[in-house]
Write an enzyme that holds these catalytic residues in place. Structure first.
Site, PDB file in Angstrom:
ATOM      1  CG  ASP A 263      -2.124  -1.302   1.300  1.00 51.33           C
ATOM      2  OD1 ASP A 263      -2.064  -1.751   0.069  1.00 51.33           O
ATOM      3  OD2 ASP A 263      -2.160  -1.558   2.349  1.00 51.33           O
TER       4      ASP A 263
ATOM      5  CE  LYS B 242       2.347  -2.351  -4.268  1.00 51.70           C
ATOM      6  NZ  LYS B 242       2.087  -2.007  -2.981  1.00 51.70           N
TER       7      LYS B 242
ATOM      8  N   GLY C 289      -4.468  -4.223  -3.858  1.00 48.83           N
ATOM      9  CA  GLY C 289      -5.456  -3.187  -4.148  1.00 48.83           C
ATOM     10  C   GLY C 289      -4.631  -1.860  -4.600  1.00 48.83           C
ATOM     11  CG  HIS C 290      -2.023  -2.084  -7.049  1.00 46.22           C
ATOM     12  ND1 HIS C 290      -1.002  -2.661  -7.877  1.00 46.22           N
ATOM     13  CD2 HIS C 290      -1.571  -2.546  -5.735  1.00 46.22           C
ATOM     14  CE1 HIS C 290      -0.103  -3.234  -7.104  1.00 46.22           C
ATOM     15  NE2 HIS C 290      -0.802  -3.413  -6.025  1.00 46.22           N
TER      16      HIS C 290
ATOM     17  CD  GLN D  93       0.747  -9.008  -2.591  1.00 41.71           C
ATOM     18  OE1 GLN D  93       1.501  -9.787  -3.302  1.00 41.71           O
ATOM     19  NE2 GLN D  93      -0.426  -8.421  -2.801  1.00 41.71           N
TER      20      GLN D  93
HETATM   21  P1  GDP Z   1      -0.906   0.456  -3.733  1.00 41.44           P
HETATM   22  O1  GDP Z   1      -1.277  -0.941  -3.146  1.00 41.44           O
HETATM   23  O2  GDP Z   1       0.564   0.430  -3.363  1.00 41.44           O
HETATM   24  O3  GDP Z   1      -1.161   0.614  -4.880  1.00 41.44           O
HETATM   25  O4  GDP Z   1      -1.448   1.379  -2.551  1.00 41.44           O
HETATM   26  P2  GDP Z   1      -3.018   1.651  -2.354  1.00 41.44           P
HETATM   27  O5  GDP Z   1      -3.673   2.013  -3.326  1.00 41.44           O
HETATM   28  O6  GDP Z   1      -3.403   0.345  -1.402  1.00 41.44           O
HETATM   29  O7  GDP Z   1      -2.750   2.641  -1.180  1.00 41.44           O
HETATM   30  C1  GDP Z   1      -2.534   4.040  -1.295  1.00 41.44           C
HETATM   31  C2  GDP Z   1      -3.554   4.890  -0.773  1.00 41.44           C
HETATM   32  O8  GDP Z   1      -2.847   6.076  -0.662  1.00 41.44           O
HETATM   33  C3  GDP Z   1      -4.600   4.839  -2.050  1.00 41.44           C
HETATM   34  O9  GDP Z   1      -5.662   5.356  -1.254  1.00 41.44           O
HETATM   35  C4  GDP Z   1      -4.127   6.232  -2.786  1.00 41.44           C
HETATM   36  O10 GDP Z   1      -4.966   6.895  -3.691  1.00 41.44           O
HETATM   37  C5  GDP Z   1      -3.514   7.234  -1.618  1.00 41.44           C
HETATM   38  N1  GDP Z   1      -2.221   7.775  -2.117  1.00 41.44           N
HETATM   39  C6  GDP Z   1      -1.284   7.300  -3.014  1.00 41.44           C
HETATM   40  N2  GDP Z   1      -0.141   8.376  -3.090  1.00 41.44           N
HETATM   41  C7  GDP Z   1      -0.637   9.552  -2.240  1.00 41.44           C
HETATM   42  C8  GDP Z   1      -0.101  10.526  -1.711  1.00 41.44           C
HETATM   43  O11 GDP Z   1       0.830  10.982  -2.191  1.00 41.44           O
HETATM   44  N3  GDP Z   1      -0.913  11.506  -0.925  1.00 41.44           N
HETATM   45  C9  GDP Z   1      -2.082  10.802  -0.253  1.00 41.44           C
HETATM   46  N4  GDP Z   1      -2.648  11.669   0.635  1.00 41.44           N
HETATM   47  N5  GDP Z   1      -2.609   9.704  -0.845  1.00 41.44           N
HETATM   48  C10 GDP Z   1      -1.979   8.987  -1.641  1.00 41.44           C
HETATM   49  P1  IMO Z   2      -0.895  -4.238  -2.338  1.00 39.67           P
HETATM   50  O1  IMO Z   2      -0.291  -4.799  -3.401  1.00 39.67           O
HETATM   51  C1  IMO Z   2      -0.932  -4.444   2.231  1.00 39.67           C
HETATM   52  C2  IMO Z   2      -1.050  -8.703   3.720  1.00 39.67           C
HETATM   53  C3  IMO Z   2      -2.358  -9.306   4.418  1.00 39.67           C
HETATM   54  C4  IMO Z   2      -1.603 -10.108   5.373  1.00 39.67           C
HETATM   55  C5  IMO Z   2      -0.711 -10.859   4.547  1.00 39.67           C
HETATM   56  C6  IMO Z   2      -1.132 -12.172   3.864  1.00 39.67           C
HETATM   57  O2  IMO Z   2      -2.136  -3.445  -2.334  1.00 39.67           O
HETATM   58  O3  IMO Z   2       0.324  -3.325  -1.740  1.00 39.67           O
HETATM   59  P2  IMO Z   2      -2.628 -12.939   1.577  1.00 39.67           P
HETATM   60  O4  IMO Z   2      -3.845 -12.378   1.306  1.00 39.67           O
HETATM   61  O5  IMO Z   2      -1.416 -12.445   0.851  1.00 39.67           O
HETATM   62  O6  IMO Z   2      -2.468 -14.279   2.227  1.00 39.67           O
HETATM   63  O7  IMO Z   2      -2.186 -11.801   3.069  1.00 39.67           O
HETATM   64  O8  IMO Z   2      -0.203 -10.009   3.587  1.00 39.67           O
HETATM   65  N1  IMO Z   2      -1.293  -8.198   2.363  1.00 39.67           N
HETATM   66  C7  IMO Z   2      -1.062  -6.949   1.900  1.00 39.67           C
HETATM   67  N2  IMO Z   2      -1.008  -5.799   2.751  1.00 39.67           N
HETATM   68  N3  IMO Z   2      -0.953  -4.345   0.898  1.00 39.67           N
HETATM   69  C8  IMO Z   2      -1.142  -5.675   0.001  1.00 39.67           C
HETATM   70  O9  IMO Z   2      -1.170  -5.624  -1.449  1.00 39.67           O
HETATM   71  C9  IMO Z   2      -1.463  -6.820   0.690  1.00 39.67           C
HETATM   72  N4  IMO Z   2      -1.530  -8.311   0.174  1.00 39.67           N
HETATM   73  C10 IMO Z   2      -1.369  -8.882   1.293  1.00 39.67           C
HETATM   74  O10 IMO Z   2      -2.895  -8.072   4.921  1.00 39.67           O
HETATM   75  O11 IMO Z   2      -1.211  -9.374   6.370  1.00 39.67           O
HETATM   76 MG    MG Z   3      -2.956  -1.644  -1.779  1.00 41.10          MG
END
Ligand code: GDP
Ligand code: IMO
Ligand code: MG
Length: 420
Positions: A13, A16, A40-41, A222
């Site tokens: 998270d 990415k 979840g991107h 991840q």
């Molecule tokens: P990922 O899994 O690495 O793609 O990241 P996620 O999408 O799960 O989580 C990142 C969260 O932060 C999302 O809700 C994005 O919309 C948000 N986000 C990304 N970059 C920024 C930033 O620079 N500032 C803020 N406030 N939110 C951001």
């Molecule tokens: P993105 O790509 C954050 C965490 C889960 C759990 C552990 C194992 O959005 O960054 P799994 O479902 O793989 O068996 O879970 O890894 N986890 C993540 N945490 N971002 C993710 O993906 C994750 N994918 C798995 O919360 O602790």
């Molecule tokens: Mg994510």
């Protein structure tokens, strides 16, 4: 042309999805190499938020080809939902999305097994996303899995039944009650949809692209600290999330890896169980969670929050050979008087500067404090304009890691991105 890799340096998270979307205009191809719908991107385009789980984050760009590589595990139900959501937005994914025949399929019973295993673990549960990731990779390595290419064979249904029967036996042992009938129906609808896509030997296609000097970006899922080998085992996911995973997950030689973009938040979060040395249990932690809107993009669970951990960051940089750093969510720290960074650990009464084999409550971080910038960052578009305190924070991280920070993200939107 070598292939560039973008991956997370923390517990996932890191942002990415947003950054891949920003960078895609410079690439012909975006490819996912591991993980599955546990990811979840999030991307924000014209103030509308989109969350992708299986589909690479380059999909919104007309000119880019997106590939689901062999290292990914694919759930046909979630795939169908994502494709339908994209259709509604007018994104013609059939033109732009290629799927490896060697990617493994997540069966309905893989999801049930995930839930059964977690339940059996009780208090020591991993906090899995329950998407069936662990059981699917287990079947892959134990050589029982089903692959996307299998759906084209005439006896696919027999193969499906054989594996499902095996799972049902296991579930009986766990005395786990379940009903997959509805999910199974949707699953086979998803399989029909997958059949209408281009199913390819992605390793050959990608290596041809490399030879044709096409620009390719591999998108990690991840984060490094969730890597099956190097993460905080057993609180990890079941794939290699590090750069080496891009080689095995796409069929690309290590010689062909170019830039490695390592992405990290200006602080730290974790969702699910497991050690987190700089986790904050006080108001500051709550503030990070609220301001950063730290709730999982896949499960909606609150993310645990804490300060940036330089020990962990350096470890991740080492494992991946990071050549450029990307810092996200700097804006979340706008209102803080003081910002802290862990620069060492007090571990069993010793000061250490590495990530030890076992981490539980036996680590106390040693912090260095920085003055906060107390400025709204969203008004800036140029690196030179950034407040001095933020520049100092950036310089300190660069000096410590010996890697330049080339992008700072100051908001979820595409245009809230500062190139340095
Ligand atoms: P990922 O899994 O690495 O793609 O990241 P996620 O999408 O799960 O989580 C990142 C969260 O932060 C999302 O809700 C994005 O919309 C948000 N986000 C990304 N970059 C920024 C930033 O620079 N500032 C803020 N406030 N939110 C951001
Ligand atoms: P993105 O790509 C954050 C965490 C889960 C759990 C552990 C194992 O959005 O960054 P799994 O479902 O793989 O068996 O879970 O890894 N986890 C993540 N945490 N971002 C993710 O993906 C994750 N994918 C798995 O919360 O602790
Ligand atoms: Mg994510």
């Amino acid at each position: 042309m070598k292939i560039d890799v973008l991956l997370g340096l923390q517990w996932g998270d890191e942002g990415k999805g947003k950054i891949v979307d920003v960078l895609t205009k410079g690439y012909n191809v975006v490819a996912r190499f591991q993980g599955g719908p546990n990811a979840g991107h999030s991307l924000e385009i014209n103030n509308i938020k989109h969350v992708l789980h299986l589909i690479p984050s380059g999909i919104f760009h007309k000119q880019s080809i997106n590939i689901i590589g062999n290292g990914v595990v694919l759930d046909p139900v979630i795939f169908k939902e994502e494709i339908e959501a994209l259709n509604k937005l007018g994104v013609n994914s059939k033109e732009r999305l290629l799927i490896s025949k060697k990617a493994h399929l997540i069966l309905p019973t893989h999801r049930t097994l995930d839930a059964a295993y977690e339940q059996a673990k009780g208090k020591s549960k991993i906090g899995s996303t329950l998407k069936g990731i662990g059981p699917t990779y287990t079947d892959k390595t134990s050589r029982n899995g089903l692959r996307v290419g299998d759906i084209l064979s005439t006896n696919f249904i027999d193969k499906y039944n054989t594996l499902t029967d095996k799972h049902k036996l296991l579930l009986k042992q766990y005395d786990y009650k379940y009903d997959i009938s509805e999910y199974e129906k949707k699953w086979f609808e998803g399989i029909q949809l997958i059949k209408s896509f281009q199913l390819i030997d992605s390793e050959r296609v990608i290596n041809n692209y490399i030879n044709q000097d096409k620009k390719i970006l591999a998108e990690g899922a991840q984060g490094t600290l969730l890597d099956i080998d190097f993460g905080s085992y057993p609180f990890v996911t079941s794939s290699n999330t590090i750069c080496a995973g891009a080689c095995t997950g796409l069929g690309v030689s290590p010689h062909k890896i170019g830039e490695v973009f390592g992405i990290f938040k200006a602080y730290c979060t974790r969702v699910g169980s497991g050690p987190f040395p700089t986790e904050l249990f006080d108001n500051t932690g709550k503030e990070l969670q609220n301001i950063g809107n730290e709730f999982g993009a896949t499960t909606g669970r609150p993310r645990r929050c804490g300060w940036l951990d330089l020990i962990a960051l350096k470890y991740s940089i080492m494992l991946n050979g990071v050549t450029q750093l990307i810092m996200t969510k700097a804006d979340v720290l706008n209102s803080f008087d003081t910002i802290k960074v862990a620069v060492g650990y007090k571990y069993n009464n010793e000061i250490i500067d590495y990530f030890p084999f076992e981490i539980y409550n036996n680590i106390e971080p040693i912090y260095k404090e920085f003055k906060g910038w107390k400025t709204e960052l969203s008004k800036f578009s140029n690196a030179n304009e950034l407040p001095e305190e933020l520049k100092e924070y950036i310089k300190f991280i660069e000096d410590e890691t010996k890697v330049p920070i080339t992008i700072v993200s100051i908001g979820p939107n595409r245009n809230q991105t500062i190139m340095i």
